[in-house]
Design a protein around this motif. Structure first.
Motif, short mmCIF file in Angstrom:
data_model
loop_
_atom_site.label_atom_id
_atom_site.label_comp_id
_atom_site.label_asym_id
_atom_site.label_seq_id
_atom_site.Cartn_x
_atom_site.Cartn_y
_atom_site.Cartn_z
N GLY A 83 -10.54 -26.53 -12.35
CA GLY A 83 -10.89 -27.13 -13.67
C GLY A 83 -11.07 -28.63 -13.98
N ILE A 84 -9.89 -29.07 -13.73
CA ILE A 84 -9.46 -30.50 -14.22
C ILE A 84 -10.35 -31.24 -13.22
CG2 ILE A 84 -8.01 -32.37 -14.26
CD1 ILE A 84 -5.87 -30.37 -15.44
N GLY A 85 -10.05 -30.83 -11.93
CA GLY A 85 -10.85 -31.79 -10.74
C GLY A 85 -12.36 -31.61 -10.99
N ILE B 295 3.17 -29.36 -11.35
CA ILE B 295 2.20 -29.33 -10.15
C ILE B 295 0.65 -29.55 -10.44
CG2 ILE B 295 3.88 -28.18 -8.74
CD1 ILE B 295 2.05 -25.67 -8.73
N VAL B 296 0.30 -29.07 -11.69
CA VAL B 296 -0.93 -29.37 -11.95
C VAL B 296 -1.65 -30.80 -11.79
CG1 VAL B 296 -2.79 -29.63 -14.11
CG2 VAL B 296 -1.35 -27.47 -13.66
N PRO B 297 -0.76 -31.80 -12.14
CA PRO B 297 -1.26 -33.47 -11.90
C PRO B 297 -1.42 -33.38 -10.42
CG PRO B 297 0.44 -33.51 -13.32
CD PRO B 297 0.40 -31.92 -12.79
N THR C 229 -14.13 -25.83 -18.45
CA THR C 229 -13.31 -27.04 -17.36
C THR C 229 -12.66 -28.21 -18.42
OG1 THR C 229 -15.51 -28.59 -17.08
CG2 THR C 229 -14.81 -26.58 -15.57
N GLY C 230 -13.49 -28.31 -19.51
CA GLY C 230 -12.98 -29.59 -20.31
C GLY C 230 -11.83 -28.99 -20.89
N ALA D 57 -7.67 -30.38 -21.41
CA ALA D 57 -7.14 -30.92 -22.71
C ALA D 57 -5.86 -29.75 -22.62
CB ALA D 57 -7.97 -30.19 -23.78
N LEU D 58 -5.79 -28.62 -22.03
CA LEU D 58 -4.61 -27.75 -21.87
C LEU D 58 -3.55 -28.33 -21.24
CD1 LEU D 58 -3.49 -25.05 -22.17
CD2 LEU D 58 -4.12 -24.06 -20.21
#
Lengths: 336, 315
Positions: free
Chosen positions: A108-110, A196-198, B31-32, B36-37
């Motif tokens: 999602g972040i990517g 590990i998320v980063p 996704t946003g 933030a999470l």
């Protein structure tokens, strides 16, 4: 031509000849760079060989039974009887749960960073993720012990024990009660997720940014919405790169030591539950190696280290290969 | 749209479109939210460490050796000195081979050795730091027969190596080839060109890469657990003084310093966090604040620097 000028001449000639032979220092430079290169390349082999050599006694004493799954494994420095299954299980289960939680968040972040977020926000958000990755592991651990365990993990664990823990089958994974301190495999898995998320999201973002613009334009031209473009065009296109990112995160989770050691509770219990304290391969080494007295004890720990080394080596090679394949496939078109 | 068949078709298509639009909006917001999470822990950790550490940070923390457990006062001067020593050693051991290997990898990227260097650099970055600790234990501690700052320094050097090689390689590739060619055309040998023309041109980027590597190394604990081990009495001044009194020359004193077990801030933090004494926990928070502030400051500085340079290069 006086006789006295002969010695300086030979000196000069000698210097010139040495200079020529060494290409005015370039030979030495070349040897040095090649030597350093070989040294770096051999370092991995050296590490593997050292650990293999220094675990010889443990390997011959325990054989493959050292690694085999057992319900009541013994880890007894007094009787010199060692079985590594509790640590292997702890490492596997915490990494697996961390990965399950981290994949949706990081992908999602990517996607958000590469496709959706306003361009002025992209850089600061990317930096913040890198800062999260840069925080030392012990600081995570300290925060974990005094803040994260009591405020998040313990209530969450109690909740899970009362709900999922009652189900047949997977209920065994959520069998309570969670210790009052919150120290448990669940805590380790959650801390690992944060750590590990980063890693995963940064590589995922780079993979998405490397996908040619034409792919997006074609999807939009067919009337696809942004989400349809992402989920049906971009994700399949970059899938092997995303997989590489995930495996890279797995490698980091498997080897993470300090934060996990501080929150997992360090107990060799037989229970499989996530809510119980456990141990990982790296944390048993961290806790016991400096104090290991008997030869077999330290060798058993080195064998665990060797196993960890080989597994992370394979995992990282696979990840690099996958990411490298995406990077190799796309450069011709570029993204204007 | 006069006949009913096509109008229901139209309505259905519209409904499908609304659903697609809704799915789109929901997923984009999600996704946003994941972003933030993921950032919540960052601010939570920084905020809490600053809050806790700030309360217990005293001048004595930086200047005094530890007092016995359970007593007030004292500091972590030993660990601060130890961290400085370890980081200097790590830099000294990592920089020369790192630079040389990066030169090779940057200029011969497609030779077998070039590929091997780049590949093993990437893989080395993923080797768990505790495994590096085991390696150095077997390589140095066992051979020397005792724990030492030397072993810890080399362990940190190996951890820094991938960062140094990778950033150096990238930076060397950014230096315009014409610069190198001009120097070679003037008859300067390759090594002089590399060290006096290419390296200074890439200098700023190299320094940032080096700093990032140092920051990573200074926060590492696992490889020091059974190499540097820890030493509550480590103090440069007393080591130098006692060395001078027993008539050692400076080199012998230096050797004696690096042969001691040493403490480092992360190592101290890890030990103190597990002790039942509140004073020690307080010092652990202060150590966490110092460590985190240093690591984050170096990271932010390095990134700003790279950004600034990239802007300027683009003109």
């Amino acid at each position: 031509m006086k006789a006295q000028t002969v010695p300086p001449n030979t000196m000069q000639r000698l210097r010139r000849n040495i200079g020529k032979a060494l290409h005015h220092g370039d030979r030495i430079w070349q040897w040095l760079t090649i030597g350093a290169g070989i040294g770096v390349a051999l370092l991995l082999l050296g590490i593997g060989w050292m650990l293999w050599r220094d675990s010889a006694d443990a390997r011959s004493a325990f054989g493959l039974g050292f690694l085999a799954p057992t319900a009541d494994a013994s880890w007894n420095p007094v009787l010199d009887k060692f079985e590594a299954w509790p640590f292997i299980y702890g490492t596997l289960i915490t990494s697996a749960v961390a990965l399950l939680l981290a994949i949706p968040i990081s992908v999602g972040i990517g996607i958000f960073l590469a496709e959706l977020c306003p361009s002025w926000l992209r850089l600061p958000l990317g930096w913040m993720l890198e800062l999260l990755a840069a925080i030392p592991s012990v600081v995570f651990g300290l925060w974990g012990i005094f803040v994260f365990l009591p405020e998040v993990v313990e209530p969450l664990g109690t909740f899970l024990a009362g709900t999922l823990g009652l189900l047949p089958g997977i209920g065994a994974l959520f069998a309570g009660p969670i210790p009052a301190s919150g120290a448990s495999r669940l805590a380790a898995a959650l801390i690992l997720t944060i750590m590990i998320v980063p890693t995963i999201s940064a590589v995922t973002r780079d993979v998405f940014l490397a996908i040619p613009r034409s792919q997006r334009e074609a999807a939009y031209a067919l009337g696809a919405t942004e989400w349809e473009t992402i989920s049906q065009v971009l994700v399949p296109y970059g899938l092997s790169g995303v997989l590489g990112a995930v495996i890279l995160g797995l490698g980091r989770a498997l080897g993470e030591t300090m934060a996990v050691t501080m929150v997992i509770g360090n107990s060799i219990g037989g229970a499989v539950s996530l809510l119980r304290p456990g141990y990982t391969m790296s944390s048993i080494i961290a806790n016991e190696f400096a104090e290991a007295v008997s030869r077999l004890h330290s060798q058993a720990l080195i064998e665990i280290g060797f196993l960890l080394f080989i597994v992370t080596l394979l995992v990282n090679m696979a990840a690099r290969f996958l990411v490298w394949r995406v990077a190799r496939r796309t450069p011709q078109e570029g993204r204007a | 749209m006069t006949n009913t068949a096509s109008s229901t078709h139209f309505i259905r298509a519209r409904r499908g479109y609304t659903r697609r639009r809704t799915a789109n909006a929901v997923m984009l917001v999600l996704t946003g939210l994941t972003t933030a999470l993921a950032l919540i822990p960052l601010f939570w950790i920084i905020g809490y460490v600053v809050y806790q550490g700030g309360q217990y940070l005293t001048p004595a923390f930086f200047t005094e050796l530890p007092t016995p457990p359970g007593t007030e006062g004292g500091g972590v001067w030993n660990a601060i000195q130890g961290t400085i020593l370890l980081v200097i050693l790590a830099g000294l051991f990592a920089l020369p081979p790192g630079l040389l290997a990066a030169f090779y990898a940057a200029y011969y990227p497609n030779t077998p050795l070039g590929i091997a260097v780049r590949f093993s650099t990437d893989v080395l970055a993923g080797v768990p730091s505790i495994v590096i600790g085991l390696f150095l234990y077997a390589l140095v501690v066992v051979v020397q027969g005792h724990f030492s700052g030397l072993a810890g320094g080399i362990a940190l050097a190996i951890l820094m190596l991938p960062t140094i090689i990778r950033t150096t390689e990238e930076m060397l590739k950014l230096v315009p080839p014409s610069l190198r060619e001009a120097s070679l055309a003037l008859g300067a040998p390759e090594w002089k060109t590399s060290l006096q023309v290419v390296l200074p041109a890439a200098g700023n980027g190299l320094i940032t890469g080096f700093l990032l590597g140092l920051a990573r190394a200074s926060g590492e604990t696992a490889p020091l657990l059974f190499t540097a081990l820890g030493n509550e009495w480590f103090d440069f001044r007393s080591l130098i003084r006692s060395g001078l009194e027993s008539g050692m020359n400076p080199l012998e004193i230096l050797v004696r310093i690096i042969e001691q077990p040493v403490d480092s801030l992360p190592l101290t933090l890890w030990k103190y966090a597990q002790q039942p004494y509140p004073e020690r926990i307080h010092q652990a928070w202060a150590a966490a604040l110092v460590l985190m502030a240093f690591v984050l400051a170096v990271n932010i500085f390095a990134r700003l620097w790279i950004l600034f340079r990239a802007r300027r290069m683009k003109g």
